[in-house]
Scaffold this motif. Structure first.
Motif, short mmCIF file in Angstrom:
data_model
loop_
_atom_site.label_atom_id
_atom_site.label_comp_id
_atom_site.label_asym_id
_atom_site.label_seq_id
_atom_site.Cartn_x
_atom_site.Cartn_y
_atom_site.Cartn_z
N GLY A 28 0.82 -1.21 0.00
CA GLY A 28 0.00 0.00 0.00
C GLY A 28 0.85 1.26 0.00
O GLY A 28 0.55 2.23 -0.70
N VAL A 29 1.92 1.24 0.78
CA VAL A 29 2.84 2.38 0.82
C VAL A 29 3.46 2.61 -0.56
O VAL A 29 3.56 3.74 -1.03
N LEU A 30 3.88 1.53 -1.22
CA LEU A 30 4.46 1.65 -2.56
C LEU A 30 3.43 2.17 -3.56
O LEU A 30 3.75 2.97 -4.44
N TRP A 31 2.20 1.70 -3.40
CA TRP A 31 1.13 2.15 -4.31
C TRP A 31 0.91 3.65 -4.19
O TRP A 31 0.79 4.35 -5.20
N PHE A 32 0.87 4.15 -2.97
CA PHE A 32 0.69 5.58 -2.78
C PHE A 32 1.89 6.37 -3.32
O PHE A 32 1.74 7.48 -3.82
N ALA A 33 3.09 5.77 -3.23
CA ALA A 33 4.27 6.43 -3.79
C ALA A 33 4.16 6.55 -5.30
O ALA A 33 4.51 7.59 -5.88
N ILE A 34 3.65 5.50 -5.94
CA ILE A 34 3.47 5.54 -7.40
C ILE A 34 2.41 6.57 -7.77
O ILE A 34 2.58 7.35 -8.70
N ARG A 35 1.30 6.56 -7.02
CA ARG A 35 0.22 7.52 -7.31
C ARG A 35 0.70 8.95 -7.11
O ARG A 35 0.36 9.85 -7.88
N ALA A 36 1.49 9.16 -6.07
CA ALA A 36 2.00 10.51 -5.81
C ALA A 36 2.90 10.99 -6.93
O ALA A 36 2.96 12.18 -7.24
N ALA A 37 3.59 10.04 -7.56
CA ALA A 37 4.51 10.42 -8.64
C ALA A 37 3.76 10.77 -9.92
O ALA A 37 4.26 11.54 -10.74
N THR A 38 2.56 10.21 -10.08
CA THR A 38 1.82 10.45 -11.32
C THR A 38 0.75 11.52 -11.17
O THR A 38 0.27 12.06 -12.17
N ASP A 39 0.35 11.84 -9.94
CA ASP A 39 -0.65 12.88 -9.72
C ASP A 39 -0.11 14.25 -10.15
O ASP A 39 1.04 14.59 -9.88
N GLY A 40 -0.94 14.98 -10.77
CA GLY A 40 -0.54 16.35 -11.10
C GLY A 40 0.14 16.51 -12.44
O GLY A 40 0.49 17.63 -12.83
N ASP A 41 0.34 15.39 -13.18
CA ASP A 41 0.93 15.58 -14.51
C ASP A 41 0.05 14.93 -15.57
O ASP A 41 0.55 14.40 -16.57
N GLY A 42 -1.25 14.95 -15.30
CA GLY A 42 -2.19 14.49 -16.30
C GLY A 42 -2.20 12.99 -16.50
O GLY A 42 -2.61 12.50 -17.53
N GLY A 43 -1.72 12.26 -15.48
CA GLY A 43 -1.71 10.81 -15.60
C GLY A 43 -0.47 10.26 -16.26
O GLY A 43 -0.29 9.06 -16.37
N ARG A 44 0.40 11.17 -16.75
CA ARG A 44 1.62 10.69 -17.37
C ARG A 44 2.62 10.32 -16.29
O ARG A 44 2.87 11.07 -15.36
N SER A 45 3.21 9.16 -16.45
CA SER A 45 4.12 8.69 -15.41
C SER A 45 5.47 9.34 -15.56
O SER A 45 5.89 9.74 -16.63
#
Length: 325
Positions: free
Chosen positions: A143-160
């Motif tokens: 779950g912690v890793l999942w939130f880290a991934i989501r945090a990295a992609t939030d705010g740039d239009g879904g682009r990773s």
């Protein structure tokens, strides 16, 4: 004749595990790469869990058959092999520095999961409830890793974008070459090879133990552990030689976390495990390796060649001591 047959079957099973894990990791990594996940996160999750597939199959199969020594010995021995031999070899090939997220989140998670596993094994028994607790710990980490991934992609239009200081997973060029059907088939073939190879590996290893007059625990914590760690070894060394150190380091750390809470948890849920008292010596050795690695990375933020050699010596030394005792 029986001994020769077991040796031959063990070699074939180890090869099947290696080929299966490599196919599984390649397919899963390419799909993750196409999604734009960073190399470190891919190493910690997709690659680490993929290369831990042999441990899952072997330990669960051994647990179902009532061979708790093989099941637990495989997990503890694999982690000693991962930190000592594999991470040590990675540092010898390419000394590397660690990022803050890897240190503060993942290295500490590896140390914490080892402590939790030691507490569970303290009475020599892993019950179904304790197995379930271990799986909850794994879920929390994911779950912690999942939130880290989501945090990295939030705010740039879904682009990773790469996170944790890693480059985009494996290679940017793979993004446009990924074919879901082909990679899905690659994953399926890998799983079949790992499942079949894992079953044969356990049976042949037990046969070797009986023929050689050594305990199932000794075989599980050395020969079986080294055999099921072949995918981690190959994946990490190849990644390190290709300058993909994030994948190599993440693979080792992620595999260790998954082994002690995931593999041990799954095996215990299928059937409660009872283990040899020698587990305490093994856990102590694993604890020394884990503490040594954590301190070295925390103080210097890097792993040098000399420190890598020290890890390899400790890892190989443990296998020798286990077989002698």
């Amino acid at each position: 004749m029986v001994l020769l047959e077991d040796i031959l079957l063990f070699g074939i099973a180890a090869l099947a595990l290696w080929l299966g894990a490599r196919s599984l990791v390649t397919g899963a990594s390419r799909l993750a790469s196409a999604a734009g996940v960073s190399a470190l996160v891919v190493g910690l999750t997709v690659v680490a869990f993929g290369t831990s597939a042999p441990e899952i199959v072997v330990s669960t199969g051994a647990a179902v058959e009532g061979r708790g020594d093989v099941a637990v010995g495989n997990v503890v021995g694999s982690n000693v092999f991962n930190i000592g031999v594999i991470l040590g070899l990675v540092a010898v090939i390419t000394p590397f520095r660690v990022t803050e997220p890897l240190l503060h989140r993942d290295v500490l998670a590896m140390a914490g999961s080892t402590i939790v596993a030691a507490a569970v094994l303290a009475d020599g028994i892993v019950s179904r409830l304790e197995g379930a607790i271990l799986l909850v710990v794994l879920t929390c980490y994911l779950g912690v890793l999942w939130f880290a991934i989501r945090a990295a992609t939030d705010g740039d239009g879904g682009r990773s974008k790469p996170i944790d200081g890693g480059t985009t997973a494996l290679a940017e060029r793979d993004r446009h070459d990924v074919r879901i059907g082909i990679e899905g088939g690659r994953i399926l073939v890998g799983l079949v090879l790992v499942i079949v190879g894992g079953r044969v590996l356990v049976d042949s290893a037990v046969g070797l133990a009986l023929a050689a007059g050594v305990s199932e625990w000794a075989i599980g914590v050395t020969v079986v552990a080294a055999g099921t760690s072949i995918p981690e070894l190959v994946t990490s060394v190849v990644a390190a030689r290709g300058d993909d150190v994030s994948i190599a380091a993440g693979n080792v750390i992620g595999s260790n976390i998954f082994n002690v809470v995931g593999v041990l948890g799954i095996a215990a849920v299928f059937r409660p495990l009872t283990v040899d008292p020698a587990v305490f010596v093994a856990l102590a050795w694993l604890g020394v390796l884990t503490v040594f690695t954590t301190i070295v990375l925390a103080t210097g933020r890097q792993l040098t060649r000399l420190e890598g050699v020290s890890l390899v010596v400790l890892g190989v030394g443990y296998s020798i001591v286990s077989l002698i005792l």
